[in-house]
Design a protein around this motif. Structure first.
Motif, short mmCIF file in Angstrom:
data_model
loop_
_atom_site.label_atom_id
_atom_site.label_comp_id
_atom_site.label_asym_id
_atom_site.label_seq_id
_atom_site.Cartn_x
_atom_site.Cartn_y
_atom_site.Cartn_z
N UNK A 61 27.71 46.04 32.96
CA UNK A 61 28.93 45.78 32.05
C UNK A 61 29.46 44.47 31.98
N UNK A 62 28.60 43.66 31.13
CA UNK A 62 28.66 42.12 31.12
C UNK A 62 28.25 41.68 32.33
N UNK A 63 28.67 40.36 32.37
CA UNK A 63 27.97 39.07 33.49
C UNK A 63 28.61 39.53 34.88
N UNK A 64 29.82 40.16 34.90
CA UNK A 64 30.52 40.06 36.22
C UNK A 64 31.01 41.73 36.93
N UNK A 65 30.33 42.51 36.26
CA UNK A 65 30.76 43.88 36.65
C UNK A 65 29.64 44.96 36.28
N UNK A 66 29.95 46.00 36.72
CA UNK A 66 28.76 47.33 36.57
C UNK A 66 29.90 48.42 36.11
N UNK B 231 38.16 59.62 36.03
CA UNK B 231 39.41 59.16 36.75
C UNK B 231 38.85 57.69 37.24
N UNK B 232 39.56 56.93 36.94
CA UNK B 232 39.27 55.41 37.07
C UNK B 232 39.92 54.96 38.51
N UNK B 233 39.24 54.34 39.25
CA UNK B 233 39.81 54.08 40.58
C UNK B 233 39.13 52.47 40.65
N UNK B 234 40.25 51.39 40.64
CA UNK B 234 40.04 50.34 40.62
C UNK B 234 39.99 49.52 42.16
N UNK B 235 38.64 48.94 42.26
CA UNK B 235 38.26 48.59 43.60
C UNK B 235 38.20 47.22 43.57
N UNK B 236 38.21 46.36 44.80
CA UNK B 236 37.99 45.20 45.22
C UNK B 236 36.46 44.76 45.13
N UNK B 237 35.52 45.56 45.41
CA UNK B 237 34.13 45.48 45.44
C UNK B 237 33.39 46.73 45.21
N UNK B 238 32.75 46.58 44.09
CA UNK B 238 32.15 47.86 43.51
C UNK B 238 31.00 48.37 44.61
N UNK B 239 30.22 47.56 45.08
CA UNK B 239 29.10 48.03 45.95
C UNK B 239 29.76 48.78 47.18
#
Length: 125
Positions: free
Chosen positions: A36-41, A8-16
């Motif tokens: 997952x690319x330069x800006x996310x995990x 289940x994907x939860x969209x978050x402001x700050x992954x940490x």
């Protein structure tokens, strides 16, 4: 056809911050964390090492660029066998919880994550 719910994907402001909330306040385990690319995990957490179903803590900003219509937050209902203990533990951990609802069909309460998203925890015996 379908035999399990995988993720289940939860969209978050700050992954940490989201990882900290789910691991340190909710007692989940970190199952996957990789670039997952330069800006996310890609971050996945779950209730235990043995649980198949996970939450994917996905950067909201990345999804807004990829597919803006997908950013609506899902309704997620979690289960527990001891609602009283879970309620007290969440409060002790600083999780924002609503009042307990005792209904003829079950006992439950809502709680919020680090971004203010609502979830429901229901007792299943």
């Amino acid at each position: 056809m379908i035999n399990k719910i995988g993720k289940v994907t939860v969209y978050v402001q700050d992954q940490e911050q989201a990882k900290d909330f789910w691991v340190n306040k909710m007692g989940f385990v970190l199952k996957v964390e990789q670039p997952m690319g330069p800006n996310a995990k890609w971050i996945e957490v779950g209730p235990s090492e043995d649980e198949f179903t996970t939450l994917v803590l996905y950067a909201k900003s990345v999804m807004e660029q990829q597919k803006p219509s997908a950013v609506a937050h899902p309704s997620v209902l979690f289960s527990t066998t001891d609602i009283e203990s879970a309620y007290e533990k969440m409060k002790q951990n600083g999780v924002e919880v609503d009042d307990m609802l005792r209904m003829p069909f079950g006992t439950m309460f809502s709680f919020k994550d680090q971004d203010g998203n609502d979830y429901l925890l229901r007792e299943d015996k």
